[in-house]
Scaffold this motif. Structure first.
Motif, PDB file in Angstrom:
ATOM      1  N   LYS A  22      23.837  58.793  53.541  1.00 17.21           N
ATOM      2  CA  LYS A  22      24.486  59.112  54.807  1.00 17.21           C
ATOM      3  C   LYS A  22      24.554  57.828  55.769  1.00 17.21           C
ATOM      4  O   LYS A  22      24.556  58.137  56.941  1.00 17.21           O
ATOM      5  N   VAL A  37      31.883  65.269  58.777  1.00 17.90           N
ATOM      6  CA  VAL A  37      31.062  64.999  60.211  1.00 17.90           C
ATOM      7  C   VAL A  37      32.169  64.226  61.097  1.00 17.90           C
ATOM      8  O   VAL A  37      32.742  63.403  61.016  1.00 17.90           O
ATOM      9  N   ARG A  53      23.022  55.518  60.339  1.00 19.89           N
ATOM     10  CA  ARG A  53      22.797  56.737  59.435  1.00 19.89           C
ATOM     11  C   ARG A  53      23.077  57.859  60.232  1.00 19.89           C
ATOM     12  O   ARG A  53      22.477  58.181  61.179  1.00 19.89           O
ATOM     13  N   TYR A  54      23.585  58.949  59.582  1.00 25.63           N
ATOM     14  CA  TYR A  54      23.983  60.159  60.027  1.00 25.63           C
ATOM     15  C   TYR A  54      22.657  60.968  59.686  1.00 25.63           C
ATOM     16  O   TYR A  54      22.142  61.107  58.803  1.00 25.63           O
ATOM     17  N   GLU A  56      21.303  64.769  59.934  1.00 27.88           N
ATOM     18  CA  GLU A  56      21.972  65.975  60.032  1.00 27.88           C
ATOM     19  C   GLU A  56      21.180  67.001  60.945  1.00 27.88           C
ATOM     20  O   GLU A  56      21.718  67.821  61.787  1.00 27.88           O
ATOM     21  N   LYS A  57      19.895  66.837  61.222  1.00 20.95           N
ATOM     22  CA  LYS A  57      19.008  67.461  61.684  1.00 20.95           C
ATOM     23  C   LYS A  57      19.383  67.682  63.263  1.00 20.95           C
ATOM     24  O   LYS A  57      19.458  68.598  63.875  1.00 20.95           O
ATOM     25  N   THR A  58      19.716  66.269  63.873  1.00 18.02           N
ATOM     26  CA  THR A  58      20.315  66.059  64.969  1.00 18.02           C
ATOM     27  C   THR A  58      21.712  66.143  65.268  1.00 18.02           C
ATOM     28  O   THR A  58      21.940  66.329  66.492  1.00 18.02           O
ATOM     29  N   GLY A  59      22.313  65.846  64.214  1.00 14.88           N
ATOM     30  CA  GLY A  59      23.771  65.837  64.303  1.00 14.88           C
ATOM     31  C   GLY A  59      24.308  64.360  65.052  1.00 14.88           C
ATOM     32  O   GLY A  59      25.248  64.265  65.586  1.00 14.88           O
TER      33      GLY A  59
END
Length: 109
Positions: A22, A37, A53-54, A56-59
């Motif tokens: 990510k 994304v 780094r992306y 996902e939980k926080t977007g």
């Protein structure tokens, strides 16, 4: 003259190119219907120092603190390369490498 209707399939958006971990590696234009994304077209994260780094939980994209490998990681890679090349190396170096790998894995000393 008749007005041209905008084809919804022709609409595009900018999405992040992420690797397996990510980590942001680039951007690309895709059709609006393609999942990904989404980022603003003028996103400047690649112009900033460091990697992101992306999450996902926080977007959100979060900076990665470890931008460069530690000197210990570099030494371990050098020791491994020397061994792989079939060059004799002092046992103290391989012992140290094994010790560090064991500590990183959480093993008892």
């Amino acid at each position: 003259m008749a007005k041209k209707r905008r084809d919804p399939e022709a609409a595009t958006k900018t999405v992040a190119i992420l690797d397996d971990q990510k980590i942001l590696r680039g951007f690309k234009e895709v059709a609006i219907t393609v999942p990904g994304v989404e980022v603003p077209p003028d996103c400047d994260l690649l112009e900033q120092k460091g990697l992101f780094r992306y999450v996902e939980k926080t977007g959100q994209f979060k900076p990665i603190r470890e931008k460069t490998p530690s000197s210990e990681d570099a030494l371990i890679a050098i020791i491994n390369a020397i061994e792989t090349a079939g060059i004799d190396i002092a046992p103290v170096a391989t012992d140290w490498r094994d010790f560090r790998n064991k500590r990183k894995a959480g093993g008892d000393d």
